[in-house]
Design a protein around this motif. Sequence first.
Motif, PDB file in Angstrom:
ATOM      1  N   GLU A  87      77.341  54.992   4.021  1.00 43.08           N
ATOM      2  CA  GLU A  87      76.841  53.758   4.618  1.00 43.08           C
ATOM      3  C   GLU A  87      75.603  53.253   3.882  1.00 43.08           C
ATOM      4  O   GLU A  87      75.462  52.041   3.611  1.00 43.08           O
ATOM      5  CB  GLU A  87      76.516  53.986   6.097  1.00 43.08           C
ATOM      6  CG  GLU A  87      76.046  52.727   6.805  1.00 43.08           C
ATOM      7  CD  GLU A  87      75.738  52.962   8.271  1.00 43.08           C
ATOM      8  OE1 GLU A  87      75.225  52.023   8.923  1.00 43.08           O
ATOM      9  OE2 GLU A  87      76.000  54.081   8.780  1.00 43.08           O
ATOM     10  N   ILE A  88      74.717  54.172   3.537  1.00 41.94           N
ATOM     11  CA  ILE A  88      73.482  53.762   2.849  1.00 41.94           C
ATOM     12  C   ILE A  88      73.776  53.289   1.431  1.00 41.94           C
ATOM     13  O   ILE A  88      73.203  52.301   0.961  1.00 41.94           O
ATOM     14  CB  ILE A  88      72.469  54.922   2.872  1.00 41.94           C
ATOM     15  CG1 ILE A  88      71.957  55.120   4.306  1.00 41.94           C
ATOM     16  CG2 ILE A  88      71.319  54.670   1.909  1.00 41.94           C
ATOM     17  CD1 ILE A  88      71.159  56.356   4.518  1.00 41.94           C
ATOM     18  N   MET A  89      74.694  53.961   0.739  1.00 43.33           N
ATOM     19  CA  MET A  89      75.067  53.514  -0.604  1.00 43.33           C
ATOM     20  C   MET A  89      75.714  52.131  -0.556  1.00 43.33           C
ATOM     21  O   MET A  89      75.514  51.305  -1.460  1.00 43.33           O
ATOM     22  CB  MET A  89      76.008  54.523  -1.257  1.00 43.33           C
ATOM     23  CG  MET A  89      75.354  55.858  -1.582  1.00 43.33           C
ATOM     24  SD  MET A  89      76.478  57.006  -2.439  1.00 43.33           S
ATOM     25  CE  MET A  89      76.481  56.302  -4.083  1.00 43.33           C
ATOM     26  N   SER A  90      76.471  51.879   0.492  1.00 45.85           N
ATOM     27  CA  SER A  90      77.104  50.568   0.640  1.00 45.85           C
ATOM     28  C   SER A  90      76.086  49.494   0.987  1.00 45.85           C
ATOM     29  O   SER A  90      76.180  48.354   0.531  1.00 45.85           O
ATOM     30  CB  SER A  90      78.186  50.626   1.732  1.00 45.85           C
ATOM     31  OG  SER A  90      79.178  51.583   1.412  1.00 45.85           O
ATOM     32  N   THR A  91      75.089  49.864   1.802  1.00 43.98           N
ATOM     33  CA  THR A  91      74.051  48.903   2.199  1.00 43.98           C
ATOM     34  C   THR A  91      73.128  48.561   1.038  1.00 43.98           C
ATOM     35  O   THR A  91      72.688  47.414   0.891  1.00 43.98           O
ATOM     36  CB  THR A  91      73.223  49.481   3.359  1.00 43.98           C
ATOM     37  OG1 THR A  91      74.093  49.768   4.457  1.00 43.98           O
ATOM     38  CG2 THR A  91      72.151  48.505   3.810  1.00 43.98           C
TER      39      THR A  91
END
Length: 460
Positions: free
Chosen positions: A208-212
């Motif tokens: 999720e953080i890599m996508s954000t």
Amino acid sequence: MARWISQEAFDEVVRDNIDDLGMDPSDALQDAIQTLSLQGVNLSGIVTSLPGETSPVIRCLDKLEHLSSDLPDPVNDVVLAQMPLSFHELTALCAQDKANAAIATKNGAVELLCSLCSKIPAPTPTSTSQAALVSAFNAFTALLHDVQSTGTFKISNGPRMIIDFLNHNKQNVLVLNSGFRVVASAATGDEILKESFMELKVDELILEIMSTHKNTCIPNLYDAIRALLTPDDTRVVASQVYGYARKFAKIGIAEALVYSLRAGLSSPDLVSACITLKAIAVNDEICKSISEIGGIDAILRCIEDSGEQGNKAVAKVCCSLLSKLAGSDTNKSEIVGKGGMDKLIKLSARFNDDPSVLQEIMSIISVLSLRSPENAARAVEAGAGDLAIQAMQEFPAASQMQRNSCLMIRNLVVRNPENRTLLLNNGVEKYIRKAKQTHANCKDAATDALRDLGVDGYNL
């Protein structure tokens, strides 16, 4: 097995040396250390100050204990502003000397830090609590250095606390970076902590953080992935990290890393991303899936860029990652079909003065040529044979490069008789024999290369 001693027992030995044997305090202390060490006593975590002196670590912990006992509820900005200074002091002491980290751990630093950290309210990017939280995370990183400290961290509910903070700060890159550094430190060398973080769904949080933050690098996030996927706990017979790597790939983290390779990362971040993607590529299925999402194209592009920019660090890790992906026969064909051989030989010309780069190039050519006479023919056509001879001649003392050269030569000739003739006519035999005689690690590889070249006396 090492024997252990309490702080009180150690202090008693020193006092006996002073009172009963008449030693001065300095001699009494050194005699106690030497005598107990010879007896196999582990003095890790023991304060070895002179009698009457207080360890700076203990003084720092006393200040933190005092701060903890006076915490108002809720914690206000005045108290939060005091925390970073004390946390910085503990961090500096533990980073300066691992013995200080052991002393701190033995005297309750991990439990105290967990207690203080749990009282810090969820920060906003401009709040005082952010500074307190980041400084606390830095202190954790310095403290978590062995299975005793990580075990205490687990018992003190540290993993859940860290994951909760990360979940509440998904937009705050500073907190995320320092928080994932704690994850990396805690998971290193501790299989139980790796499992704890996985149970808390750290993989889904990472994705999720890599996508954000697609266009923002969070370096310690990469470190956390590698720590979670490294089987480095010697207490465990069968690590679970292989299954974790498969899960990371399945949910899309490999794809996110491939995106990062295309995103124009700085050199250190690109190196870290390549090493991390290599840690995830643990089987043929994952290697093929990385190719299918454009991984090979991205790596070959990075290889070309590293040559143009003269970036040796990126060149080496990209070749190493490409070697891992080339373990899949399907990927071998794709790499060669996309001009991989020519790109690698071009890279070798750019870095012909550095055997550490050349050995990585030889390694990937060796993998591409394994069980593939077509690829071996293409490699020699591109100039792999000349590369081997020139490098072996130029860097006779580079033992690993010499070994990789022998391994590559064997794969170039074992199924390609025409390559044998070409390489022998160019004088490769004498360089292989010299490597065999000079470097112990080359003996087997050189013998195999000589045998498959078809020369007499290959085993001499």
